[in-house]
Design an enzyme around this catalytic site. Structure first.
Site, PDB file in Angstrom:
ATOM      1  N   ASN A  79     -62.229  32.730  23.590  1.00  0.00           N
ATOM      2  CA  ASN A  79     -61.516  33.358  24.712  1.00  0.00           C
ATOM      3  C   ASN A  79     -60.994  32.265  25.635  1.00  0.00           C
ATOM      4  O   ASN A  79     -61.745  31.338  25.986  1.00  0.00           O
ATOM      5  CB  ASN A  79     -62.466  34.270  25.501  1.00  0.00           C
ATOM      6  CG  ASN A  79     -61.858  34.700  26.838  1.00  0.00           C
ATOM      7  OD1 ASN A  79     -60.973  35.541  26.868  1.00  0.00           O
ATOM      8  ND2 ASN A  79     -62.312  34.098  27.930  1.00  0.00           N
ATOM      9  N   GLU A  80     -59.753  32.359  26.002  1.00  0.00           N
ATOM     10  CA  GLU A  80     -59.149  31.403  26.947  1.00  0.00           C
ATOM     11  C   GLU A  80     -59.622  29.980  26.659  1.00  0.00           C
ATOM     12  O   GLU A  80     -60.130  29.285  27.555  1.00  0.00           O
ATOM     13  CB  GLU A  80     -59.424  31.817  28.402  1.00  0.00           C
ATOM     14  CG  GLU A  80     -58.787  33.141  28.756  1.00  0.00           C
ATOM     15  CD  GLU A  80     -58.715  33.460  30.237  1.00  0.00           C
ATOM     16  OE1 GLU A  80     -59.295  32.730  31.055  1.00  0.00           O
ATOM     17  OE2 GLU A  80     -58.052  34.470  30.572  1.00  0.00           O
ATOM     18  N   GLU A 127     -66.888  43.204  30.293  1.00  0.00           N
ATOM     19  CA  GLU A 127     -67.522  41.879  30.295  1.00  0.00           C
ATOM     20  C   GLU A 127     -68.834  41.943  31.053  1.00  0.00           C
ATOM     21  O   GLU A 127     -69.016  42.797  31.940  1.00  0.00           O
ATOM     22  CB  GLU A 127     -66.562  40.867  30.964  1.00  0.00           C
ATOM     23  CG  GLU A 127     -67.095  39.445  31.001  1.00  0.00           C
ATOM     24  CD  GLU A 127     -66.039  38.408  31.373  1.00  0.00           C
ATOM     25  OE1 GLU A 127     -64.936  38.803  31.788  1.00  0.00           O
ATOM     26  OE2 GLU A 127     -66.342  37.199  31.242  1.00  0.00           O
ATOM     27  N   GLN A 149     -60.685  45.404  34.049  1.00  0.00           N
ATOM     28  CA  GLN A 149     -61.702  45.749  33.069  1.00  0.00           C
ATOM     29  C   GLN A 149     -62.094  47.209  33.270  1.00  0.00           C
ATOM     30  O   GLN A 149     -61.772  47.790  34.302  1.00  0.00           O
ATOM     31  CB  GLN A 149     -62.911  44.847  33.220  1.00  0.00           C
ATOM     32  CG  GLN A 149     -62.595  43.378  32.996  1.00  0.00           C
ATOM     33  CD  GLN A 149     -63.844  42.490  32.925  1.00  0.00           C
ATOM     34  OE1 GLN A 149     -64.983  42.933  32.930  1.00  0.00           O
ATOM     35  NE2 GLN A 149     -63.588  41.172  32.896  1.00  0.00           N
ATOM     36  N   TYR A 154     -52.113  38.294  34.202  1.00  0.00           N
ATOM     37  CA  TYR A 154     -52.549  39.159  35.299  1.00  0.00           C
ATOM     38  C   TYR A 154     -51.471  39.263  36.375  1.00  0.00           C
ATOM     39  O   TYR A 154     -50.700  38.324  36.577  1.00  0.00           O
ATOM     40  CB  TYR A 154     -53.805  38.575  35.964  1.00  0.00           C
ATOM     41  CG  TYR A 154     -55.081  38.784  35.168  1.00  0.00           C
ATOM     42  CD1 TYR A 154     -55.811  39.957  35.291  1.00  0.00           C
ATOM     43  CD2 TYR A 154     -55.560  37.805  34.312  1.00  0.00           C
ATOM     44  CE1 TYR A 154     -56.991  40.153  34.574  1.00  0.00           C
ATOM     45  CE2 TYR A 154     -56.735  37.991  33.586  1.00  0.00           C
ATOM     46  CZ  TYR A 154     -57.444  39.167  33.728  1.00  0.00           C
ATOM     47  OH  TYR A 154     -58.607  39.365  33.018  1.00  0.00           O
ATOM     48  N   GLU A 212     -55.990  40.847  28.061  1.00  0.00           N
ATOM     49  CA  GLU A 212     -56.390  40.841  29.478  1.00  0.00           C
ATOM     50  C   GLU A 212     -55.129  41.005  30.305  1.00  0.00           C
ATOM     51  O   GLU A 212     -54.224  40.157  30.250  1.00  0.00           O
ATOM     52  CB  GLU A 212     -57.132  39.552  29.856  1.00  0.00           C
ATOM     53  CG  GLU A 212     -58.534  39.496  29.294  1.00  0.00           C
ATOM     54  CD  GLU A 212     -59.387  38.370  29.870  1.00  0.00           C
ATOM     55  OE1 GLU A 212     -59.195  37.987  31.043  1.00  0.00           O
ATOM     56  OE2 GLU A 212     -60.245  37.874  29.111  1.00  0.00           O
TER      57      GLU A 212
HETATM   58  O1  AHR Z   1     -61.354  39.294  33.508  1.00  0.00           O
HETATM   59  C1  AHR Z   1     -61.947  38.272  34.234  1.00  0.00           C
HETATM   60  C2  AHR Z   1     -61.741  36.907  33.610  1.00  0.00           C
HETATM   61  O2  AHR Z   1     -60.388  36.592  33.602  1.00  0.00           O
HETATM   62  C3  AHR Z   1     -62.160  36.772  32.180  1.00  0.00           C
HETATM   63  O3  AHR Z   1     -63.493  36.508  32.035  1.00  0.00           O
HETATM   64  C4  AHR Z   1     -61.355  35.595  31.718  1.00  0.00           C
HETATM   65  O4  AHR Z   1     -61.081  35.635  30.347  1.00  0.00           O
HETATM   66  C5  AHR Z   1     -60.115  35.648  32.586  1.00  0.00           C
HETATM   67  O5  AHR Z   1     -59.812  34.439  33.142  1.00  0.00           O
END
Ligand code: AHR
Length: 667
Positions: A195-196, A48, A363, A262, A314
């Site tokens: 995205n999201e 990103e 990432q 995450y 992600e």
């Molecule tokens: O990876 C960092 C961020 O986490 C990304 O930009 C977003 O999609 C997520 O919330």
């Protein structure tokens, strides 16, 4: 003194023997049940415009003193090639929904600047744009996966981006691309529609997003023979309602549905922790199993054939940033604890290979759980990188289904399974078993019962360290890496592993698939398949099941009988496939419109419904000899296509050669 030494040695040997005997953890790894391929896209990376992921991490510009090819760091590219990165997601993340792609093409001096409002409020000069990203993918040899801007862009903007990238016709977009130095289209296959969208991508409700995504997707075209695989915005962690609504509304219009989860530890340091911090990360990471299982079950409701991929694009750890760094840059160190997070998640994705067809860790460089950290011209490989390196043997290998019974790792009144495991067989017939021992302090003995596979010898690799928070620094970049591992035994078809605490191990076994004869005897086999043709305009294969065929006959290949190509028809092919060598076979069925493949009475591929060309694949073990085969197909207006190909475990993909393979019984 001598006597004491003898007693001590005897006690040691005895306790080692007792340890081998006291095995409480068992896995059954069953090669007779193989029916899934592990999609290599599970090993994808996410990049990103965030902190130093793109700028300095991968892109340094042509004039940099850091060695580069066309502006892209040579050291980082070499490292990424080594772990066989299959695809790269870009340009975000939250950044994607504020990104206007036309700002990132053409002469660099003319590219407008913007503020990266999501990540540190820094100025984005757009010097890394579409052409630079495609160059990066070509240097790594990976598939580009682009996230389009649905949050603040327009349908026209997104559809023009696809045209710019993928069309070879003459149009304003292709003329612009050529003017910018690229003659031929790139053929991008993977496309994120936002995205999201439930968060930074527009704070939408699932119904509203579904409407938007359908609208956008309608104008995102497949050009030439390249099929655009669209990926819809999926849930945030355990938001099961999002999956339910989006699957119901979008269904088969999309190739995949994304999932973001995450291991969220924003309040704590990446490296300064004790056992409580270790345990919390193991616990939160292990939750991925439940999250993937529950979303898959919801997807099964709308897509029982599992044609839509769950794309975990992600995942990874998210800690406090390193002291003294910009909080908006999400720069964190990466310790042995992260290696375990990588191993556990990859095992989960692999064990769900029927649904999880793609995943991208967040990432790739300098952001969150990275493969690589850079500082000026220096670069280091993280423990996570070494796990990706060790696990690359699973890419596109065949998942060997496994069950695991293991004791618990208990801490502070809570517990998690102490082990995590997945296994596969690759195209050369080698089996790989990857195991993580989550326990901070205890060695775990694990017996693996191997069914249908006779191992003859093995070797191993391990990622571990003396301390839980060991990491590679720029001063000591090789403190932690891949080491040879030999604490295992092969005994009577069983593999016994002594798993050190806090470790990730992969064992490679050489051996043979134990075969069983599932072929059938034919009394009087003659070449050719029976076919039945049904007149009508159908929407799925079940509609002509009970119909009387308007034509029947024999054919030597799975294709339209000559002269029928323009008709709206249904077709059934039935007979036997002759197999020359015993082994695993992967079949590929491409059709426009619907089709399916049944071998030995089992549906291997379900590719039903009206659609443009879609290729689907399925695996089966076949013994040398004859096997019943059925192929269903229908053509309903528009384009036409039907092709069956197969791939033997040890050889390449090829069209099924009709005369040799297709037979029927003479009446
Ligand atoms: O990876 C960092 C961020 O986490 C990304 O930009 C977003 O999609 C997520 O919330």
């Amino acid at each position: 003194m001598k006597k004491l030494l003898l007693i001590t040695t005897a006690t040691l040997l005895l306790s080692l023997g007792t340890l081998w005997a006291q095995i409480t953890n068992t896995a059954t790894i069953d090669a007779t049940k193989i029916d899934q391929k592990i999609n290599r896209l599970i090993y994808s990376q996410f990049s990103e415009h965030l902190g130093n992921c793109i700028y300095d991490g991968m892109w340094v510009g042509e004039n940099s003193t850091i060695p580069n090819k066309n502006g892209i760091r040579t050291d980082v590219m070499e490292a990424l090639k080594k772990i066989q990165v299959p695809s790269m997601r870009w340009p975000g993340g939250c950044f994607a929904d504020e990104y206007h792609w036309m700002d990132g093409i053409g002469p660099k001096a003319d590219r407008p600047k913007m503020i990266n409002t999501n990540w540190g409020g820094v100025t984005e000069d757009n010097s890394f744009g579409t052409h630079e990203f495609m160059e990066l993918c070509s240097q790594i040899g990976c598939e580009p996966y682009i996230s389009g801007n649905l949050g603040s862009g327009t349908v026209q903007e997104m559809s023009q981006w696809v045209e710019y990238l993928n069309s070879d016709n003459e149009s304003p977009m292709t003329t612009l691309r050529k003017a910018n130095g690229r003659e031929k289209s790139w053929g991008v296959k993977y496309w994120g529609v936002g995205n999201e969208s439930w968060g930074c991508g527009g704070r939408m409700k699932p119904q509203y997003y579904s409407d938007q995504a359908l609208h956008y997707s309608n104008f995102l075209r497949s050009y030439g023979s390249n099929r655009l695989n669209m990926i819809a915005v999926g849930p945030n962690g355990d938001d099961y309602n999002w999956t339910d609504v989006v699957m119901k509304e979008l269904g088969s219009n999309f190739w995949g549905l994304s999932l973001h989860y995450y291991t969220w530890m924003t309040g704590s340091s990446a490296t300064d922790f004790k056992e409580d911090g270790w345990f919390e990360v193991m616990k939160k990471t292990s939750l991925m199993e439940e999250i993937v299982s529950k979303h898959s079950a919801i997807m099964d409701k709308y897509d029982p054939a599992k044609n839509i991929a769950l794309v975990v694009d992600e995942w990874g750890t998210w800690y406090q940033v390193e002291p003294g760094t910009n909080p908006g840059f999400l720069f964190q160190q990466n310790s042995l604890r992260d290696a375990l997070v990588a191993g556990i998640n990859l095992n989960i994705f692999q064990n769900h290979a029927d649904r999880v067809k793609m995943a991208a860790i967040a990432q790739v460089v300098n952001v969150l759980q990275s493969m690589i950290l850079t500082k000026g011209d220096k670069m280091l490989l993280t423990p996570t990188y070494h796990v990706f390196d060790m696990y690359k043997v699973h890419q596109d290998a065949y998942l060997v289904p496994s069950t695991l019974e293991c004791d618990k790792y208990s801490y502070g009144g809570d517990s998690v399974p102490s082990l995590s495991l997945s296994g596969s067989i690759d195209k050369t017939g080698k089996m790989h078993i990857s195991v993580c021992n989550l326990h901070a302090t205890e060695t775990k003995m694990l017996t693996c019962h191997l069914k249908g596979y006779k191992p003859s010898k093995g070797s191993g690799q391990i990622v571990t360290a003396n301390s839980l928070n060991a990491y590679n620094s720029f001063e000591k970049p090789d403190a932690l890496g891949l080491q040879p591992f030999s604490a295992f035994k092969i005994n009577n078809g069983q593999l016994v592993i002594e798993m050190p605490p806090h470790s990730v191990v992969t064992i490679e076994l050489e051996g043979e698939l134990e075969t069983y004869d599932n072929s059938i005897q034919l009394k009087n086999p003659v070449p050719g398949l029976n076919y039945e043709l049904f007149d009508g305009s159908f929407t799925n294969l079940t509609e002509f099941i009970n119909m009387k065929p308007s034509e029947t006959g024999l054919t030597s290949q799975i294709d339209f009988p000559i002269g029928k190509k323009t008709m709206n028809v249904g077709l059934n092919f039935e007979g036997y496939i002759k197999i020359e060598h015993t082994g695993m076979y992967n079949f590929y069925l491409s059709s426009d419109d619907g089709s399916n493949l049944v071998i030995d009475g089992k549906t291997i591929i379900e590719n039903d419904g009206r659609h443009a060309v879609i290729e689907r694949e399925g695996l089966i073990f076949l013994h040398k000899g004859f096997h019943p085969i059925k192929v269903g197909f229908f053509q309903a207006g528009g384009g036409y296509m039907l092709r069956l190909e197969m791939e033997e475990l040890k050889s390449g993909k090829r069209e099924v050669p009709s005369e040799k393979n297709f037979w029927h019984e003479k009446q």
